[in-house]
Design an enzyme around this catalytic site. Structure first.
Site, PDB file in Angstrom:
ATOM      1  N   GLN A 115      -4.134   8.345 -15.085  1.00 37.21           N
ATOM      2  CA  GLN A 115      -4.983   8.446 -13.891  1.00 37.21           C
ATOM      3  C   GLN A 115      -5.457   9.884 -13.698  1.00 37.21           C
ATOM      4  O   GLN A 115      -6.630  10.142 -13.403  1.00 37.21           O
ATOM      5  CB  GLN A 115      -4.205   7.966 -12.662  1.00 37.21           C
ATOM      6  CG  GLN A 115      -3.879   6.469 -12.716  1.00 37.21           C
ATOM      7  CD  GLN A 115      -2.753   6.087 -11.764  1.00 37.21           C
ATOM      8  OE1 GLN A 115      -2.203   6.938 -11.045  1.00 37.21           O
ATOM      9  NE2 GLN A 115      -2.397   4.810 -11.762  1.00 37.21           N
ATOM     10  N   SER A 150       8.777   6.818 -11.307  1.00 35.08           N
ATOM     11  CA  SER A 150       7.531   6.312 -10.729  1.00 35.08           C
ATOM     12  C   SER A 150       7.788   5.493  -9.470  1.00 35.08           C
ATOM     13  O   SER A 150       6.871   5.192  -8.720  1.00 35.08           O
ATOM     14  CB  SER A 150       6.784   5.447 -11.751  1.00 35.08           C
ATOM     15  OG  SER A 150       6.469   6.212 -12.884  1.00 35.08           O
ATOM     16  N   HIS A 183       2.891   1.116 -20.068  1.00 29.56           N
ATOM     17  CA  HIS A 183       4.020   1.889 -20.587  1.00 29.56           C
ATOM     18  C   HIS A 183       4.402   1.537 -22.016  1.00 29.56           C
ATOM     19  O   HIS A 183       5.262   0.693 -22.230  1.00 29.56           O
ATOM     20  CB  HIS A 183       5.228   1.721 -19.670  1.00 29.56           C
ATOM     21  CG  HIS A 183       5.038   2.375 -18.347  1.00 29.56           C
ATOM     22  ND1 HIS A 183       5.443   3.660 -18.085  1.00 29.56           N
ATOM     23  CD2 HIS A 183       4.427   1.937 -17.214  1.00 29.56           C
ATOM     24  CE1 HIS A 183       5.121   3.981 -16.840  1.00 29.56           C
ATOM     25  NE2 HIS A 183       4.501   2.955 -16.294  1.00 29.56           N
ATOM     26  N   CYS A 188       0.225   6.188 -17.709  1.00 24.78           N
ATOM     27  CA  CYS A 188       0.379   5.812 -16.306  1.00 24.78           C
ATOM     28  C   CYS A 188      -0.243   6.857 -15.373  1.00 24.78           C
ATOM     29  O   CYS A 188      -1.443   7.041 -15.392  1.00 24.78           O
ATOM     30  CB  CYS A 188       1.856   5.568 -15.983  1.00 24.78           C
ATOM     31  SG  CYS A 188       2.061   4.645 -14.466  1.00 24.78           S
ATOM     32  N   PHE A 213      -2.028   2.385  -8.352  1.00 24.74           N
ATOM     33  CA  PHE A 213      -3.400   2.889  -8.335  1.00 24.74           C
ATOM     34  C   PHE A 213      -4.027   2.627  -9.696  1.00 24.74           C
ATOM     35  O   PHE A 213      -3.317   2.373 -10.670  1.00 24.74           O
ATOM     36  CB  PHE A 213      -3.418   4.388  -8.041  1.00 24.74           C
ATOM     37  CG  PHE A 213      -2.946   4.737  -6.658  1.00 24.74           C
ATOM     38  CD1 PHE A 213      -3.859   4.951  -5.640  1.00 24.74           C
ATOM     39  CD2 PHE A 213      -1.590   4.825  -6.380  1.00 24.74           C
ATOM     40  CE1 PHE A 213      -3.423   5.265  -4.353  1.00 24.74           C
ATOM     41  CE2 PHE A 213      -1.145   5.139  -5.100  1.00 24.74           C
ATOM     42  CZ  PHE A 213      -2.065   5.360  -4.090  1.00 24.74           C
ATOM     43  N   GLU A 257       6.224   3.027 -23.889  1.00 32.59           N
ATOM     44  CA  GLU A 257       7.642   3.325 -24.129  1.00 32.59           C
ATOM     45  C   GLU A 257       8.530   2.189 -23.637  1.00 32.59           C
ATOM     46  O   GLU A 257       9.745   2.205 -23.839  1.00 32.59           O
ATOM     47  CB  GLU A 257       8.037   4.626 -23.440  1.00 32.59           C
ATOM     48  CG  GLU A 257       8.355   4.525 -21.948  1.00 32.59           C
ATOM     49  CD  GLU A 257       7.106   4.417 -21.067  1.00 32.59           C
ATOM     50  OE1 GLU A 257       6.000   4.302 -21.610  1.00 32.59           O
ATOM     51  OE2 GLU A 257       7.259   4.428 -19.826  1.00 32.59           O
TER      52      GLU A 257
END
Ligand SMILES: Nc1ncnc2c1ncn2[C@@H]1O[C@H](COP(=O)(O)OP(=O)(O)O)[C@@H](O)[C@H]1O
Ligand SMILES: Nc1ncnc2c1ncn2[C@@H]1O[C@H](COP(=O)(O)OP(=O)(O)O)[C@@H](O)[C@H]1O
Ligand SMILES: [Mg+2]
Ligand SMILES: [Mg+2]
Lengths: 377, 1081
Positions: free
Chosen positions: A269, A45, A349, A265, A310, A351
């Protein structure tokens, strides 16, 4: 060797080069996690971003293959206040500086990273360049201004896998097993879109008893559906979701398919956009491991790992999409679910890696959705 | 979940006197709790026996009881106050234990009081080591193996099974007193034996050792809805085996990977759930094996603690305040974060700096004490420092310790210590080990070798090595070629100007000048809980050598208050109390208040105490830098140095010559009072008697002076507080010894020699004076013990109970005239000795003193606040103060001593202060007040039984009335031969008993057999010194009251009598003051 960090707004700092020689550029962002720099460096990311750690002492425990979150380092550049000359940990395979050099990461240390954070906080994230040696600062600023922005950029294609593959979990590092809330009664087959997926998502899915097949981001939804998976997963990833029309189109088909769908994430979106919402760019994003998120159904507050620039605009949500999680820092949307379909997703997240394990229960929720549907048929 | 509606009135229990292991961090947390509860509209009833606390200020609670923290005292308080709830989690171990006792004796139930913050079961699971270990296993958290033993035999079996080294912990002793580490069978027998003796239930836990593992602490919070956050992680640089309170610690933890840290966090969450702390903060300790990462849980404290105070200061997150609100039913996400305002308390602070805490010990006061650091805490205070890097924070912390030349850790004089000695110094942890580490690095010892010996993590050792190397390169370059770049590097790594000066051979001012030429001044960054992710609204600052400064000072007129630094014997919480009061008063006077201090335990370093807080060392360099920064905005900046004890006073003259305006009494007057020559002259001019005295700069001179004065004499170095290195010498031999070894007398450091006033009554006076020359005597405090025992170590009472009126008048007159002669503006403390009808001045300190808080509580007049106002120009009449201050009843102050922690140290008192804290007892009669003070100090006054008496010949006549009273009270008397004979000769029945060196069974045996209830033993002089010393220490270890002065003895007898006749009654400060007001009409 010296190095300079220059920003598009004309500010620049001189520091010490602690990585590969050369220069690099990208969107400069800050991360407030106090542990887990290696996970950050290898999180896809962060593609296209120059990451500054607010925690001043970085590199203390070195690096180890076990803590990689993807095939390699992903950040465009790295900024720290103070780099450890040694690696002190029983699992360490070497010091961070060698690793940065080996992976070709241009990085800078010994500058006032707090001043940088304060600037980004008030002016918003901006483009910046790091160059080693003694470059002309003004000229570096000019080059920062010339860099492409994040908005509208498709960075996913750079980080997604080339071919579909079946995930095989590693021998678990016994020391650190996180016992899942529950595991699937029978093995569940999950088809996962890789927009730049962190490996710990795969580790968590399989720890919960899922067999995961990973697909490149551009794979048509039909191909996934054709394999009749128990559920579909949409991963995290870099950049502007609005630029990913192909992914949004695929997500629309998945939502319509009535299969259980879970997104994290960027995946969240994309699902938001697919369900008819809009996304917008945050001033300086959420990057850290201490953001409080409230689960609106249970009222519980979880401390979450975050990494996004975002967010989904709550005012743009259609009537059949409900907000399930809110960020208690700024009230932004952290979770969505579809009113009538087994589709849900979170902005943060679960995870972790790095970060707290508070939200691990979401993988169990995904199991429930898949098992419910399995029984229904 | 909104606030509970069923709670209107809350009882808060404080932690009592300052002792090793329970210091002013509990005033900080208690004060926060009281404020928080008040803010929620609750009625607060507070009980704490320690008058020198902010929390016992009457305006902080609705009812403030300065009463013993015992069931006997709490029972009537609960009966008359009928609180709905009891908050036991902000008063340390003391409050928890007391809460349990109240619950178990059914007192809480009887009055319908519910425990909030922690339930009885939770407290027990956490406090009972065995229950705790079972609980941990039940949730799959590993703990060191162990088993209980109720006899040496059982203990040895356990040792057999577990193997050496072993940790021994007596059950139910405060702060692990009597515990330790045994490396071999001999040590084991000794420690286990002592432990079994000390444990009230004759039980010790024998535990597998994980010495040398890395030690960590997590400060966590949980709310009623099971929301959980970690406020701070703390890493101990000294590995397992050294108590966290004695360890140099750092926040955040610096050597944990995310996986290791999250595993610890997960465990902490499971632990707080399993133990069952529904709401509030807890401290959880873990150990990690550096070789394979194996993690074990060590203990959990289900309450706020020293570490939570540290964590609050380190992160800006007010744990105690939030804990209090959670106890009322709020949830973390319903409470805002004061610092960011916009975000809630349900988050985990992230920090972008490094915090280092270093303990401060008082071994210089207990020469016979064992300096080895083990599992039981020995330090008396701590300093904390903040820097952007570990190196910077570490060096700032060390200079905050104020150890003078002893604190220099870089470029230490190459000691004549051979390698084996140095290896020893590294292998066996003591208060000086870190200095040894740096010496080893100086000698170029490899990191692996030092790690092998100390088990200190290589990461820290590498940082130290870098400091040593940087220091060396500076030394090599030398003064002339010191480049701006190198200087910058030194400053960014935390080197003080004085360090640089020492290394390159400059003087400090030159370094400072060079630094300023190079534009090197500290920037100030904010502590904001969020690493600058959000804007911060509280100016809580630390200095660092970075580009951007966030201080943005205002143009307001302001006063910079200098705090008192790390607690030490002789300079403790009393001075922090005074600094806080100065801040409150000056804020009311319309000034902006700025505090500089480096003691994390204190209220003065709470960001709501002042307008602007600088967490910085109290050295000239650091202080002047803050003042310059505050001046830069234009406002007028004045500095207050008289309230923080010796620490700020030492800076007064230098600050003044650097152009800083000092408020109140001028530094010159302060110097006049401290400088013997000048002061003696002043008294001479005033015609006020002083003990004949002289000064000596050499052994020879000392002899001459002593000869002219005549023995015994009192000797001391000039400029001391707490009677440091002070002694009474009876002959030339011991005088020589003192001058040669104790304090090397020299022209720069003359020693002061006074005639020792034997059997004199000592009196303490605190007075207020204004610029117009008005003086008000705050109070005249008569000491119970005669002069010769440090004022801080002797009990005292206000009003005077024996002193004749004419002496009281003389003392008043002297105090007034001295204050005027010194142009005192603010506070003045004076000590007098009355001998043979003559009043002598012992010393005068034109500054806040140790007795100010106690006297303020007794009189109900906030002396320190008023003094601060006088210092900014108010006059006494303006403040409505004319005549004497009166006291509604009798108020006794009694010290508490740390002797239990230092086995083998003589408990005899002298002119060198040894107490760590104090308590107050108030009542309508002297006897009851003394009895309460005595109980508050943790002593049981026997109501009957056998009293042992053994006094020297001088004291024999004086002991008669005491013996008579005891006999009349029904005590059986037992005495050593001489004393017994004397008593019998005067018709008092007394059984004879052997001295320790006379045969058996002797007095020591009888003490061990718990046959003696009271010991009256005045020093018998050198010949039988060993003997009575044993008696005193055995009595102390057995908790039998042991009184070493006749005056103390007669007070104790009065107290026993009073308890008999009057029983124990309780009264709140508010009630005392109402009565006083009534009396004034
Ligand atoms: N099993 C052990 N092996 C080695 N050191 C230990 C062990 N248990 C405790 N210690 C040391 O003793 C110190 C005090 O023990 P702790 O359980 O924290 O008691 P306390 O209640 O006095 O804090 C710890 O800080 C640690 O350094
Ligand atoms: N001349 C003296 N005669 C008897 N006792 C004295 C004399 N001088 C000092 N003392 C005792 O020593 C104690 C400490 O001395 P003081 O001058 O108060 O030192 P400090 O500044 O440390 O308080 C006093 O409280 C007093 O009990
Ligand atoms: Mg402990
Ligand atoms: Mg004194």
């Amino acid at each position: 060797m010296d190095a300079i960090l220059a920003l598009e707004n004309g500010r620049w700092w001189r520091g010490r080069s602690i990585g590969a020689a050369g220069e690099t550029g990208g969107e400069v962002v800050f991360n407030t996690s106090m542990t887990g720099y290696q996970e950050v460096l290898t999180d896809p990311s962060y593609a296209g971003q120059v990451v500054s750690m607010t925690c001043p002492e970085i590199g203390n425990y070195g690096v180890t293959g076990e803590d990689e979150e993807s095939r390699g380092t992903q950040v465009a550049g790295f900024i720290v206040r103070s780099l450890s000359p040694v690696a002190s940990n029983w699992r360490a395979e070497g010091p961070l500086s060698d690793y940065l050099v080996r992976r070709g990461i241009v990085a800078i240390a010994d500058l006032d990273t707090r001043a940088l954070t304060r600037l980004l906080r008030s002016a918003g994230v901006m483009r910046g360049m790091i160059a080693t040696g003694r470059p002309d600062p003004e000229e570096l600023v000019a080059r920062a201004c010339a860099l492409p922005g994040m908005a509208g950029a498709d960075l996913v294609r750079q980080v997604t896998c080339a071919e579909p593959f079946d995930y095989t979990p590693p021998e678990d590092t016994g020391e650190f097993v996180v016992v899942p809330g529950r595991t699937a009664a029978r093995p569940l087959r999950v088809a996962a879109y890789d927009y730049g997926m962190k490996w710990n998502i795969l580790r968590r899915l399989s720890a919960h008893g899922c067999q995961v097949r990973v697909y490149p981001a551009t794979t048509p939804a039909a191909d996934l559906l054709a394999t009749h998976p128990d559920g579909v997963f949409l991963s995290n990833g870099p950049g502007d979701p609005a630029a990913l029309d192909y992914a949004i189109a695929n997500a629309r088909e998945l939502v319509a398919s009535n299969l259980p769908v879970f997104g994290i994430c960027l995946g969240h979106q994309i699902l938001g956009l697919a369900m008819g919402a809009r996304t917008f760019k945050l001033k300086f994003g959420h990057r850290g491991a201490n953001h409080p998120v409230k689960d609106l159904r249970t009222g519980q507050v979880e401390i979450t790992s975050q990494n996004h620039g975002f967010a989904v605009d709550p005012d743009s949500l259609p009537h059949d999409v409900e907000v399930t999680h809110l960020n208690l820092y700024d009230g932004t949307v952290e979770g969505l679910r579809h009113a009538s379909r087994p589709v849900f997703c979170v902005q943060y997240h679960p995870e972790a890696a790095p970060g707290p394990h508070d939200a691990d229960y979401l993988f169990a929720r995904f199991l429930e959705e898949m098992e419910k549907r399995a029984e229904a048929q | 979940m909104p606030k509970r509606s069923d709670i209107r009135k809350v009882l808060v229990i404080g932690s009592g006197p300052i002792v090793i292991g329970q210091a002013c961090e509990f005033d900080y947390s208690g004060t926060q709790a009281c404020k928080a509860l008040r803010d929620e509209g609750l009625e607060v009833v507070l009980v704490n026996s320690n008058p020198a606390t902010i929390m016992t200020d009457p305006e902080l609670s609705d009812r403030t009881y300065i009463e013993p923290l015992t069931v006997e005292a709490l029972d009537p308080i609960i009966a008359r106050e009928k609180p709905d709830a009891l908050l036991p989690t902000v008063g340390g171990q003391t409050a928890l234990n007391l809460a349990i006792a109240l619950a178990e004796q059914g007192i809480l139930e009887r009055h319908g009081v519910q425990l909030i913050g922690a339930s009885v079961t939770a407290i027990k699971v956490a406090e009972d080591r065995l229950k705790f270990k079972e609980a941990m296993r039940s949730i799959g958290v590993e703990v060191p193996d162990s088993s209980y033993a109720r006899s040496i035999e059982q203990a040895l079996e356990a040792a057999e099974r577990l193997g050496f080294p072993l940790i021994i912990r007596p059950s139910f002793t405060l702060g692990g007193i009597g515990g330790g580490i045994a490396y071999n069978i001999e040590e084991f027998r000794e420690i286990a034996g002592r432990g079994l003796g000390l444990s009230p239930v004759h039980e010790v836990l024998v535990e597998e050792s994980v010495i040398g593992w890395k030690e960590f602490e997590l400060e966590v919070m949980r709310d009623g809805a099971d929301n959980f956050v970690v406020i701070c992680s703390i890493e101990n640089i000294d590995p397992m085996g050294v108590h966290t309170g004695d360890s140099i610690t750092v926040a955040p933890a610096l050597t944990l990977t995310d996986r290791e840290y999250q595993r610890m966090r997960d465990a902490a969450r499971r632990i707080i759930r399993r133990v069952g702390v529904e709401t509030g903060g807890s401290n959880i300790q873990f150990a990690i094996n550096p070789d394979d990462g194996r993690m074990v849980a060590i203990e959990m404290n289900p309450r706020v603690s020293r570490s939570s105070a540290l964590a609050s200061k380190a992160t800006g997150f007010p744990i105690a305040k939030i804990a209090a609100k959670l106890a009322l039913g709020y949830r973390l996400d319903e409470i805002p974060n004061d610092i960011t305002r916009l975000t809630p308390a349900s988050f985990e602070p992230t920090i972008d700096y490094v915090v280092v805490k270093v303990p401060r010990w008082a071994f210089e006061k207990f020469p016979q004490a064992d300096r080895t650091l083990t599992t039981q805490m020995k330090s008396v205070g701590e300093a904390m420092a903040i820097g952007r890097t570990f190196k910077e924070a570490f060096l700032k912390a060390f200079r905050s310790l104020e150890l003078g030349s002893q604190s220099h850790i870089l470029g230490q004089p190459a000691e004549a210590e051979d390698d084996t000695a140095l290896q020893q110094a590294l292998g066996i942890p003591t208060d000086r080990r870190m200095w040894a580490v740096f010496r080893a690095l100086d000698r170029g010892w490899p990191i692996d070798e030092i790690h092998r010996l100390t088990k200190i993590d290589r990461w820290f050792l590498t940082q130290f090595q870098q400091l040593v190397e940087l220091g060396r390169s500076a030394a090599v370059v030398g003064a002339r070629d010191l480049s701006a770049d190198l200087l910058r590097e030194l400053k960014r790594d935390g080197f003080a100007d004085t360090d640089v000066a020492r290394l390159v051979g400059f003087d400090e001012d030159t370094v400072r000048a060079r630094r300023r030429e190079a534009g090197l001044v500290p920037a100030y960054k904010r502590i904001d809980t969020c690493a600058a992710e959000f804007e911060s609204f509280t100016p809580y600052l630390y200095g660092t050598y970075e580009a951007e400064c966030e201080a943005d000072p205002t143009a307001r007129n302001k006063v910079v208050i200098l705090g008192s630094g790390p607690n030490r014997i002789g300079q403790g919480i009393e001075f922090d109390y005074c600094c806080c009061h100065a801040a409150f008063a000056l804020r009311d006077e319309g000034y902006e208040t700025v505090m500089i201090n480096c003691n994390p335990e204190t209220v003065s370093t709470d960001y709501d105490t002042v307008d602007r807080l600088y967490f910085e060392p109290l050295t000239f360099e650091d202080v002047i830098a803050v003042i310059d920064r505050e001046k830069s905005a234009g406002g007028d900046v004045a500095c207050l140095v008289q309230f923080g004890g010796q620490t700020p006073l030492k800076l007064a003259l230098r600050l003044q010559s650097a152009g800083v305006r000092i408020l109140g009494t001028s530094p010159d007057s302060i110097d006049l009072a401290e400088d013997r020559e000048r002061f003696t002259k002043l008294l001479w001019d005033l015609g006020i008697p002083q003990a004949p005295a002289g000064t000596a700069t050499s052994a020879e001179e000392a002899r001459e002076v002593a000869a002219t004065l005549g023995f015994p004499v009192v000797v001391r170095p000039s400029y001391v507080l707490g009677g440091r290195a002070m002694a009474i010498v009876y002959d030339t031999a011991s005088l020589d010894r003192y001058v040669r070894f104790a304090v090397q007398a020299s022209p720069e450091h003359p020693i002061l020699i006074d005639k020792f006033l034997e059997d004199a009554t000592e009196v303490d006076v605190d007075a207020l004076a204004d610029a117009a020359g008005n003086v008000v005597i705050g109070g005249i405090m008569e000491h119970i013990e005669q002069a010769g025992i440090h004022s801080g170590d002797s009990s005292c009472v206000v009003p005077p109970f024996k002193l004749g009126q004419k002496h009281v008048d003389t003392i008043r007159d002297y105090a007034r005239r001295i204050a005027q002669a010194l142009d005192v503006v603010g506070l003045m403390n004076a000590q007098f000795a009355v001998k043979d009808d003559v009043v002598y001045v012992l010393e005068v300190n034109p500054r806040a003193s140790r007795t100010v808080p106690y006297l303020s509580k007794a009189t109900g007049v906030p002396l320190a606040k008023l003094a601060a106002r006088l210092m900014v120009g108010r006059t006494l009449p303006e403040l409505g103060l004319a005549g004497e201050l009166s006291v509604p009843g009798f108020f006794v102050k009694t010290p508490v001593f740390p002797f239990v922690r230092f086995p083998g140290v003589d408990t005899l008192l002298g002119p060198e202060m040894k107490s760590t804290g104090e308590v107050m007892g108030g009542a309508d009669s002297f006897g009851s007040a003394f009895a309460k003070a005595y109980m508050s100090a943790g002593q049981e006054l026997p109501q009957g039984g056998t009293a042992f008496i053994s006094v020297n010949n001088l004291d024999k006549p004086g002991v008669l009335p005491i013996a008579r009273d005891l006999a009349a009270l029904g005590f059986t008397l037992i005495a050593t031969r001489g004393t017994a004979a004397y008593l019998r000769a005067h018709g008092i029945e007394a059984e004879i008993i052997f001295k320790v060196n006379e045969g058996r069974p002797h007095v020591g045996d009888e003490l061990l057999n718990r046959r003696l209830a009271l010991v009256i033993n005045t020093p018998l002089g050198r010949e039988s010194f060993f003997d009575d010393r044993v008696v005193r220490s055995v009595a102390m270890m057995q908790g039998v009251p042991c009184i070493t002065t006749l005056t103390g003895a007669s007070a104790a007898v009065a107290a026993i009598a009073a308890l008999r006749t009057e029983g124990l009654s309780v009264k709140s400060l508010q009630e005392y003051q109402a009565e006083a007001a009534g009396a004034r009409g």
